[in-house]
Design a protein around this motif. Sequence first.
Motif, PDB file in Angstrom:
ATOM      1  N   SER A  41     -21.976  -4.761  22.696  1.00  0.00           N
ATOM      2  CA  SER A  41     -22.042  -5.632  21.532  1.00  0.00           C
ATOM      3  C   SER A  41     -20.858  -6.583  21.666  1.00  0.00           C
ATOM      4  CB  SER A  41     -21.909  -4.795  20.250  1.00  0.00           C
ATOM      5  OG  SER A  41     -21.579  -5.609  19.147  1.00  0.00           O
ATOM      6  N   SER A  42     -20.910  -7.692  20.979  1.00  0.00           N
ATOM      7  CA  SER A  42     -19.778  -8.622  21.031  1.00  0.00           C
ATOM      8  C   SER A  42     -18.524  -8.017  20.408  1.00  0.00           C
ATOM      9  CB  SER A  42     -20.133  -9.932  20.329  1.00  0.00           C
ATOM     10  OG  SER A  42     -20.452  -9.682  18.973  1.00  0.00           O
ATOM     11  N   ARG A  43     -18.722  -6.965  19.569  1.00  0.00           N
ATOM     12  CA  ARG A  43     -17.578  -6.347  18.891  1.00  0.00           C
ATOM     13  C   ARG A  43     -17.351  -4.890  19.232  1.00  0.00           C
ATOM     14  NH1 ARG A  43     -18.119  -5.932  13.503  1.00  0.00           N
ATOM     15  NH2 ARG A  43     -20.375  -5.959  13.587  1.00  0.00           N
ATOM     16  N   ALA A  44     -18.171  -4.333  20.137  1.00  0.00           N
ATOM     17  CA  ALA A  44     -18.026  -2.907  20.454  1.00  0.00           C
ATOM     18  C   ALA A  44     -18.655  -2.584  21.806  1.00  0.00           C
ATOM     19  CB  ALA A  44     -18.677  -2.053  19.370  1.00  0.00           C
ATOM     20  N   LEU A  45     -18.175  -1.482  22.379  1.00  0.00           N
ATOM     21  CA  LEU A  45     -18.729  -0.939  23.621  1.00  0.00           C
ATOM     22  C   LEU A  45     -18.971   0.549  23.406  1.00  0.00           C
ATOM     23  CD1 LEU A  45     -16.221  -2.520  26.185  1.00  0.00           C
ATOM     24  CD2 LEU A  45     -18.530  -3.336  25.630  1.00  0.00           C
ATOM     25  N   ALA A  46     -19.993   1.079  24.091  1.00  0.00           N
ATOM     26  CA  ALA A  46     -20.271   2.510  23.954  1.00  0.00           C
ATOM     27  C   ALA A  46     -20.725   3.089  25.281  1.00  0.00           C
ATOM     28  CB  ALA A  46     -21.339   2.755  22.898  1.00  0.00           C
ATOM     29  N   GLN A  47     -20.379   4.342  25.452  1.00  0.00           N
ATOM     30  CA  GLN A  47     -20.866   5.119  26.584  1.00  0.00           C
ATOM     31  C   GLN A  47     -21.700   6.256  26.001  1.00  0.00           C
ATOM     32  OE1 GLN A  47     -17.882   6.107  29.461  1.00  0.00           O
ATOM     33  NE2 GLN A  47     -19.255   7.349  30.671  1.00  0.00           N
ATOM     34  N   VAL A  48     -22.767   6.614  26.710  1.00  0.00           N
ATOM     35  CA  VAL A  48     -23.682   7.644  26.233  1.00  0.00           C
ATOM     36  C   VAL A  48     -23.840   8.699  27.315  1.00  0.00           C
ATOM     37  CG1 VAL A  48     -26.011   8.127  25.385  1.00  0.00           C
ATOM     38  CG2 VAL A  48     -24.938   5.917  24.877  1.00  0.00           C
ATOM     39  N   LYS A  49     -23.624   9.958  26.931  1.00  0.00           N
ATOM     40  CA  LYS A  49     -23.824  11.074  27.857  1.00  0.00           C
ATOM     41  C   LYS A  49     -25.048  11.838  27.375  1.00  0.00           C
ATOM     42  CE  LYS A  49     -21.496  15.049  29.880  1.00  0.00           C
ATOM     43  NZ  LYS A  49     -21.142  14.803  31.236  1.00  0.00           N
ATOM     44  N   TRP A  50     -26.058  11.863  28.228  1.00  0.00           N
ATOM     45  CA  TRP A  50     -27.321  12.458  27.824  1.00  0.00           C
ATOM     46  C   TRP A  50     -27.402  13.935  28.146  1.00  0.00           C
ATOM     47  CZ3 TRP A  50     -31.987  13.279  31.094  1.00  0.00           C
ATOM     48  CH2 TRP A  50     -33.082  13.700  30.336  1.00  0.00           C
ATOM     49  N   ARG A  51     -26.925  14.337  29.281  1.00  0.00           N
ATOM     50  CA  ARG A  51     -27.048  15.734  29.716  1.00  0.00           C
ATOM     51  C   ARG A  51     -25.731  16.264  30.237  1.00  0.00           C
ATOM     52  NH1 ARG A  51     -32.607  17.113  32.808  1.00  0.00           N
ATOM     53  NH2 ARG A  51     -33.939  16.661  31.066  1.00  0.00           N
ATOM     54  N   GLY A  52     -25.784  17.548  30.558  1.00  0.00           N
ATOM     55  CA  GLY A  52     -24.621  18.147  31.218  1.00  0.00           C
ATOM     56  C   GLY A  52     -23.689  18.815  30.242  1.00  0.00           C
ATOM     57  N   GLY A  53     -22.547  19.213  30.770  1.00  0.00           N
ATOM     58  CA  GLY A  53     -21.555  19.911  29.971  1.00  0.00           C
ATOM     59  C   GLY A  53     -20.791  18.974  29.061  1.00  0.00           C
ATOM     60  N   ALA A  54     -19.678  19.465  28.628  1.00  0.00           N
ATOM     61  CA  ALA A  54     -18.840  18.705  27.707  1.00  0.00           C
ATOM     62  C   ALA A  54     -18.313  17.435  28.372  1.00  0.00           C
ATOM     63  CB  ALA A  54     -17.676  19.573  27.240  1.00  0.00           C
ATOM     64  N   ALA A  55     -18.263  16.369  27.593  1.00  0.00           N
ATOM     65  CA  ALA A  55     -17.661  15.125  28.073  1.00  0.00           C
ATOM     66  C   ALA A  55     -16.153  15.344  28.143  1.00  0.00           C
ATOM     67  CB  ALA A  55     -17.997  13.979  27.130  1.00  0.00           C
TER      68      ALA A  55
END
Length: 159
Positions: A41-55
């Motif tokens: 977004s022009s005002r935000a960034l995000a990362q998404v973890k779909w599977r696996g263990g703890a981030a």
Amino acid sequence: MQYITTAHEAELNAALVMKSWGYTDAVATTGGADGGIDVRSSRALAQVKWRGGAAGRPEMQQLYGSRAADTSKALFFFAASAYSDQAVQYADQVGIGLFIYDPVGAVTAVNKVAQQFVVAAPKGTVAKAKMPLDDVLLFGAGALALIGAVILFVLLAGK
């Protein structure tokens, strides 16, 4: 219920959630070399973890580093499972909002930054970003049954 079953669906859900928070230009990336950014977004960034263990902390560091010098952008991390203690501590230090999303896309704030964001967000936008399809269908079926009953009553009352 409509469940999130792919990484791309998880990214689309995160973009939808961010839009509900006022980041109206949030868009899920389409893969490739995205530098660890799954929603922009022009005002935000995000990362998404779909599977696996703890981030973990390394994933938080990657997200933080991808913002570079543009410190005006908010940072969010969405995970399907959990976060390591080190990840939560680091995210609190650098201002990353951590959220866990359930199989139908509702998000829950995990750390202090995310909890503060929840308090400041428009009422009702954080706890559940979308109504599951089953709920929509159930509501529609109930309304249709009620209309049918009213029509039947009117027809019978007229005789």
